[in-house]
Motif scaffolding. Sequence first.
Motif, PDB file in Angstrom:
ATOM      1  N   LEU A 180     -25.340   2.761 -40.421  1.00  0.00           N
ATOM      2  CA  LEU A 180     -25.255   1.991 -39.172  1.00  0.00           C
ATOM      3  C   LEU A 180     -24.316   2.664 -38.173  1.00  0.00           C
ATOM      4  CD1 LEU A 180     -25.143  -1.666 -40.543  1.00  0.00           C
ATOM      5  CD2 LEU A 180     -26.987  -0.613 -39.236  1.00  0.00           C
ATOM      6  N   LYS A 181     -23.287   3.282 -38.697  1.00  0.00           N
ATOM      7  CA  LYS A 181     -22.328   3.953 -37.809  1.00  0.00           C
ATOM      8  C   LYS A 181     -23.019   5.065 -37.024  1.00  0.00           C
ATOM      9  CE  LYS A 181     -17.563   5.533 -37.842  1.00  0.00           C
ATOM     10  NZ  LYS A 181     -16.400   5.910 -38.660  1.00  0.00           N
ATOM     11  N   LEU A 184     -25.864   3.287 -34.602  1.00  0.00           N
ATOM     12  CA  LEU A 184     -25.356   2.470 -33.484  1.00  0.00           C
ATOM     13  C   LEU A 184     -24.167   3.137 -32.810  1.00  0.00           C
ATOM     14  CD1 LEU A 184     -25.520  -0.977 -35.328  1.00  0.00           C
ATOM     15  CD2 LEU A 184     -27.014  -0.253 -33.459  1.00  0.00           C
ATOM     16  N   GLU A 187     -23.409   2.115 -29.281  1.00  0.00           N
ATOM     17  CA  GLU A 187     -23.009   0.709 -29.164  1.00  0.00           C
ATOM     18  C   GLU A 187     -21.555   0.496 -29.579  1.00  0.00           C
ATOM     19  OE1 GLU A 187     -25.869   1.747 -30.345  1.00  0.00           O
ATOM     20  OE2 GLU A 187     -27.320   0.801 -28.999  1.00  0.00           O
ATOM     21  N   TRP A 188     -21.216   1.012 -30.756  1.00  0.00           N
ATOM     22  CA  TRP A 188     -19.850   0.729 -31.203  1.00  0.00           C
ATOM     23  C   TRP A 188     -18.815   1.520 -30.419  1.00  0.00           C
ATOM     24  CZ3 TRP A 188     -16.811   4.570 -33.273  1.00  0.00           C
ATOM     25  CH2 TRP A 188     -17.410   5.632 -33.954  1.00  0.00           C
ATOM     26  N   LEU A 191     -17.540  -0.202 -27.466  1.00  0.00           N
ATOM     27  CA  LEU A 191     -16.641  -1.336 -27.728  1.00  0.00           C
ATOM     28  C   LEU A 191     -15.219  -0.893 -28.093  1.00  0.00           C
ATOM     29  CD1 LEU A 191     -19.006  -3.645 -29.841  1.00  0.00           C
ATOM     30  CD2 LEU A 191     -18.405  -3.868 -27.437  1.00  0.00           C
ATOM     31  N   LEU A 192     -15.018   0.422 -28.159  1.00  0.00           N
ATOM     32  CA  LEU A 192     -13.672   0.916 -28.514  1.00  0.00           C
ATOM     33  C   LEU A 192     -12.681   0.603 -27.398  1.00  0.00           C
ATOM     34  CD1 LEU A 192     -14.491   4.431 -30.032  1.00  0.00           C
ATOM     35  CD2 LEU A 192     -13.487   2.479 -31.232  1.00  0.00           C
ATOM     36  N   VAL A 196     -15.202   6.449 -25.967  1.00  0.00           N
ATOM     37  CA  VAL A 196     -15.424   7.887 -25.968  1.00  0.00           C
ATOM     38  C   VAL A 196     -16.883   8.124 -25.630  1.00  0.00           C
ATOM     39  CG1 VAL A 196     -15.351   9.983 -27.352  1.00  0.00           C
ATOM     40  CG2 VAL A 196     -13.704   8.153 -27.772  1.00  0.00           C
TER      41      VAL A 196
ATOM     42  N   ARG B  46      -7.208   5.400 -35.557  1.00  0.00           N
ATOM     43  CA  ARG B  46      -8.527   5.724 -35.019  1.00  0.00           C
ATOM     44  C   ARG B  46      -9.633   5.304 -36.001  1.00  0.00           C
ATOM     45  NH1 ARG B  46     -10.065   6.968 -29.821  1.00  0.00           N
ATOM     46  NH2 ARG B  46     -12.282   6.778 -30.120  1.00  0.00           N
ATOM     47  N   GLU B  49      -9.965   1.565 -35.857  1.00  0.00           N
ATOM     48  CA  GLU B  49     -10.594   1.072 -34.630  1.00  0.00           C
ATOM     49  C   GLU B  49     -12.095   1.361 -34.605  1.00  0.00           C
ATOM     50  OE1 GLU B  49      -8.252   2.828 -31.532  1.00  0.00           O
ATOM     51  OE2 GLU B  49      -6.814   1.169 -31.499  1.00  0.00           O
ATOM     52  N   ASP B  50     -12.485   2.520 -35.121  1.00  0.00           N
ATOM     53  CA  ASP B  50     -13.920   2.843 -35.197  1.00  0.00           C
ATOM     54  C   ASP B  50     -14.651   1.811 -36.059  1.00  0.00           C
ATOM     55  OD1 ASP B  50     -13.389   5.015 -33.671  1.00  0.00           O
ATOM     56  OD2 ASP B  50     -13.836   6.533 -35.194  1.00  0.00           O
ATOM     57  N   ALA B  53     -14.854  -1.532 -34.334  1.00  0.00           N
ATOM     58  CA  ALA B  53     -15.864  -1.553 -33.260  1.00  0.00           C
ATOM     59  C   ALA B  53     -17.266  -1.718 -33.858  1.00  0.00           C
ATOM     60  CB  ALA B  53     -15.782  -0.258 -32.450  1.00  0.00           C
ATOM     61  N   LEU B  54     -17.521  -1.041 -34.956  1.00  0.00           N
ATOM     62  CA  LEU B  54     -18.830  -1.193 -35.614  1.00  0.00           C
ATOM     63  C   LEU B  54     -19.025  -2.646 -36.073  1.00  0.00           C
ATOM     64  CD1 LEU B  54     -21.453  -0.011 -36.778  1.00  0.00           C
ATOM     65  CD2 LEU B  54     -20.184   0.541 -38.857  1.00  0.00           C
ATOM     66  N   GLU B  55     -17.962  -3.226 -36.618  1.00  0.00           N
ATOM     67  CA  GLU B  55     -18.078  -4.613 -37.086  1.00  0.00           C
ATOM     68  C   GLU B  55     -18.264  -5.586 -35.926  1.00  0.00           C
ATOM     69  OE1 GLU B  55     -15.406  -5.792 -40.121  1.00  0.00           O
ATOM     70  OE2 GLU B  55     -16.521  -4.451 -41.440  1.00  0.00           O
ATOM     71  N   ASP B  56     -17.652  -5.276 -34.801  1.00  0.00           N
ATOM     72  CA  ASP B  56     -17.867  -6.128 -33.618  1.00  0.00           C
ATOM     73  C   ASP B  56     -19.330  -6.077 -33.187  1.00  0.00           C
ATOM     74  OD1 ASP B  56     -15.247  -6.893 -33.609  1.00  0.00           O
ATOM     75  OD2 ASP B  56     -14.612  -5.505 -32.043  1.00  0.00           O
ATOM     76  N   CYS B  57     -19.916  -4.881 -33.311  1.00  0.00           N
ATOM     77  CA  CYS B  57     -21.361  -4.745 -33.024  1.00  0.00           C
ATOM     78  C   CYS B  57     -22.167  -5.631 -33.962  1.00  0.00           C
ATOM     79  CB  CYS B  57     -21.805  -3.297 -33.246  1.00  0.00           C
ATOM     80  SG  CYS B  57     -21.690  -2.267 -31.816  1.00  0.00           S
ATOM     81  N   LEU B  58     -21.849  -5.532 -35.234  1.00  0.00           N
ATOM     82  CA  LEU B  58     -22.584  -6.325 -36.229  1.00  0.00           C
ATOM     83  C   LEU B  58     -22.406  -7.822 -35.944  1.00  0.00           C
ATOM     84  CD1 LEU B  58     -21.785  -4.409 -39.553  1.00  0.00           C
ATOM     85  CD2 LEU B  58     -23.825  -4.233 -38.130  1.00  0.00           C
TER      86      LEU B  58
END
Lengths: 197, 182
Positions: A180-181, A184, A187-188, A191-192, A196, B46, B49-50, B53-58
């Motif tokens: 998923l990383k 997506l 997308e993710w 949200l950082l 970047v 970092r 946070e990465d 951010a992925l979990e916020d997407c989910l």
Amino acid sequence: MADRKTLSFADDRDGDDSLMALVANGDGQAYEIVVNAHLGRVVAVGRKMLGNPAAADDLAQDVMLKLWHHAPKWQPGRARISTWLYRVTSNLAIDRIRANRTSQLDEDWDMPEQATQLQGLEEQALKQRVDRALQDLPERQRLALVLFHYQGLTMGETAEAMDSSVEAVQSLLARARATLKKMLVREWRSLLPDPVD
Amino acid sequence: MTQNRDQQLARLKTVLQLYGADSDRWLGAERQGLLELVSTDSQAKRMFEDCKALEDCLDAAAETVGAKALSGLASRIMAQAAMASQEHRAQEKESIPDKPFTRSVLAGLSWLKSLGGDGGQFAGRHMASLSLLAACLVLGVLIGMNESLGNYFQQEFQLAFFDGMPGSNPSFEDVLLGTEIL
């Protein structure tokens, strides 16, 4: 035997066993308590696994009716109702996915009826992209993620629901997150705290 | 020191892959150490946070099933279950032979089963005795209803009785023909 009135949908195993004893005797009100307590979770898992609300409703209906028919064979002390339901939901969902490999996400089902705000549309679009990415995961990885992340089960509960080992679930989760990383990434990253490009 | 940091970063990476960025779900024994690493090390921060951010997407794709939709579905399920029960009862009824005696026995068993508390426990404890008693009653009724069967048992009884008497050894035919033995 416990009185139904004193039983909520208590998550404790004894409460579950007492409820199931009533259900086994054909007690419709006890069955209604079980249905109302667990239906939301079953539908949510079904939607995430099948990617289609109508199919998820059908799945949930079948799962709940299986519980009704299974009640006389319920073995006290063996499992919680929620665990049993997660397991049956998981198995049925995977069976249906395998039987219908070509099924596609409903294009419209997630769209709001009256989306007037840009933010709402963006959220919907993000949800759709995430749902598509989830649908592209192998079904066991998807199931592990749905149960652990979305349903909030512990690693052990997820393993029990999937009839698998904790180590196997950990492996599935790690692979699902890694995939998923990559899928997506835009997308993710957006949200950082410091996006970047 | 560097080796220790590398090990900690490797462990953080594993924990994030397995459990995600919600530190409440991490193992308690290592939670504090890993959170300290995240707060003091830029690379660890970092990574965290990465993952977050992925979990916020989910989370943006979390399912919210409306109460109204659930209520309608629950009603359909209840109706289906009620229908299934009716069909099951109808099938059970069809499978019971239309004999008054069978119905009586089933009704009796059902009554025993329905006894709550002490009645149920009594029935459970004495099930063997009750079964034997019921079997004797049934046998008695059957013999009573069937004349030839009754005669047969009467003859068998006489044979068995006279066998035990000294100097007396009647044949089965004697008994069957009603010959006076004594």
